[in-house]
Design an enzyme around this catalytic site. Structure first.
Site, short mmCIF file in Angstrom:
data_model
loop_
_atom_site.label_atom_id
_atom_site.label_comp_id
_atom_site.label_asym_id
_atom_site.label_seq_id
_atom_site.Cartn_x
_atom_site.Cartn_y
_atom_site.Cartn_z
N GLY A 135 0.78 -1.23 0.00
CA GLY A 135 0.00 0.00 0.00
C GLY A 135 0.81 1.29 0.00
O GLY A 135 0.34 2.31 0.48
N ASN A 170 1.42 3.06 -2.57
CA ASN A 170 0.68 3.99 -3.44
C ASN A 170 -0.54 4.55 -2.71
O ASN A 170 -0.89 5.72 -2.89
CB ASN A 170 0.29 3.32 -4.75
CG ASN A 170 1.43 3.34 -5.75
OD1 ASN A 170 1.79 4.40 -6.27
ND2 ASN A 170 2.03 2.19 -5.98
N ASN A 198 -5.71 2.67 -12.88
CA ASN A 198 -4.71 1.71 -12.40
C ASN A 198 -3.32 2.34 -12.54
O ASN A 198 -3.09 3.15 -13.43
CB ASN A 198 -4.77 0.43 -13.26
CG ASN A 198 -3.75 -0.61 -12.83
OD1 ASN A 198 -3.60 -0.89 -11.64
ND2 ASN A 198 -3.03 -1.17 -13.79
N HIS A 221 0.49 1.11 -13.29
CA HIS A 221 1.27 -0.04 -13.74
C HIS A 221 2.75 0.34 -13.75
O HIS A 221 3.11 1.40 -14.29
CB HIS A 221 0.82 -0.48 -15.14
CG HIS A 221 1.58 -1.69 -15.61
ND1 HIS A 221 1.32 -2.95 -15.12
CD2 HIS A 221 2.61 -1.81 -16.47
CE1 HIS A 221 2.17 -3.80 -15.68
NE2 HIS A 221 2.96 -3.13 -16.51
N ASP A 224 -4.23 -3.84 -18.75
CA ASP A 224 -3.28 -2.75 -19.05
C ASP A 224 -3.47 -2.12 -20.43
O ASP A 224 -2.51 -1.67 -21.05
CB ASP A 224 -1.82 -3.25 -18.90
CG ASP A 224 -1.52 -3.74 -17.50
OD1 ASP A 224 -2.07 -3.18 -16.54
OD2 ASP A 224 -0.74 -4.69 -17.36
N GLU A 257 5.54 6.63 -9.59
CA GLU A 257 4.21 6.19 -9.14
C GLU A 257 3.62 7.08 -8.05
O GLU A 257 2.45 7.49 -8.13
CB GLU A 257 4.27 4.75 -8.61
CG GLU A 257 4.65 3.73 -9.68
CD GLU A 257 4.58 2.30 -9.16
OE1 GLU A 257 3.63 1.94 -8.47
OE2 GLU A 257 5.51 1.53 -9.47
C1 GAR Z 1 3.29 -1.01 -7.46
O1 GAR Z 1 4.57 -0.96 -8.01
C2 GAR Z 1 2.24 -1.02 -8.55
O2 GAR Z 1 2.59 -0.25 -9.65
C3 GAR Z 1 2.22 -2.48 -8.90
O3 GAR Z 1 2.38 -3.16 -7.70
C4 GAR Z 1 3.06 -2.35 -6.74
C5 GAR Z 1 2.20 -2.21 -5.53
O4 GAR Z 1 2.86 -1.55 -4.49
N1 GAR Z 1 1.00 -2.81 -9.60
C6 GAR Z 1 0.93 -3.72 -10.57
O5 GAR Z 1 1.87 -4.39 -10.93
C7 GAR Z 1 -0.45 -3.87 -11.20
N2 GAR Z 1 -0.34 -4.56 -12.46
P1 GAR Z 1 2.09 -0.89 -3.27
O6 GAR Z 1 1.14 -1.93 -2.69
O7 GAR Z 1 3.18 -0.55 -2.30
O8 GAR Z 1 1.35 0.34 -3.76
#
Ligand code: GAR
Length: 207
Positions: A12, A14, A108, A110, A151, A181
């Site tokens: 989490g 993000n 989303n 990515h 995506d 991100e």
């Molecule tokens: C992030 O890097 C996000 O971009 C990726 O997973 C991670 C989650 O981190 N998402 C994907 O790969 C979706 N296809 P977080 O839980 O610390 O935000």
């Protein structure tokens, strides 16, 4: 004020970036009203609790297929009056019933420059492993709308990060998160809530 519902599955970071941006007043006309996790042990749930945000758990493992999971998710999203749904490290493919109910209202993030290193099977660290395997010199992240194809929805924002000699997937992941991100996801959320994103010929543009 738009209701933002954030879907999570893991650490989490993000989600944290969104929470911090909201606290700084950088998400104009939007408020995170609920966090929904597909895993009961996701650390993202603690982040929500620490910030007084309502959270719900809808465990993916308790559903036999995407369709039944989607039905349950749709009910929750409607009950929460979601105006914007943000997938912030949400590691489950959303059923088309959910996507069709919220056209161009699901965003989303990515961790690559779409159309590179994306689609089914490309998620989390795996994306960075593939970027390193290929030897690309620049990578980054993409914030995009979600459609029925993984995506594939309209790209809202993209940003880049260097790939450096000696990078591991973990080091590269961290750099992409920090540099791209955590900045672009809150920015896209704000643009959405201010009604500044429009779609033309299937592509997203900023007013
Ligand atoms: C992030 O890097 C996000 O971009 C990726 O997973 C991670 C989650 O981190 N998402 C994907 O790969 C979706 N296809 P977080 O839980 O610390 O935000």
């Amino acid at each position: 004020m738009k209701n933002i519902v954030v879907l999570v599955s893991g650490g989490g970071t993000n989600l944290q970036a969104l929470i911090d941006a909201e606290k700084r007043g950088e998400i104009h006309n939007g408020k995170i009203t609920c966090v929904i996790s597909s895993k009961e042990d996701a650390y993202a749930l603690e982040r929500a609790a620490n910030n007084g945000i309502k959270s719900l758990v809808l465990p993916r493992k308790e559903y036999s297929d995407n369709e039944s999971y989607g039905k349950a998710m749709l009910e929750l999203l409607k009950a929460e009056n979601a105006d914007l749904i943000i997938l912030a490290g949400f590691m489950t493919i959303l059923d088309k019933s959910v996507i069709n109910a919220f056209p161009n209202k699901i965003i989303n993030v990515h961790p690559a420059l779409i159309p590179s290193f994306c689609g089914v099977g490309y998620y989390g660290l795996r994306v960075h492993e593939e970027a390193l395997r290929k030897g690309v010199k620049v990578t980054g992240a993409t914030v995009h709308f979600v459609n029925e194809i993984a995506d594939d929805g309209a790209i809202i924002l993209q940003g880049t990060s260097e790939v450096r000699y000696g990078d591991t997937p973990e080091i590269l992941q961290r750099r992409v998160m920090e540099e791209v991100e955590w900045k672009l996801l809150p920015k896209a959320a704000s643009l959405f809530c201010e009604d500044r994103i429009f779609i033309e010929d299937g592509k997203a543009y900023i007013k």
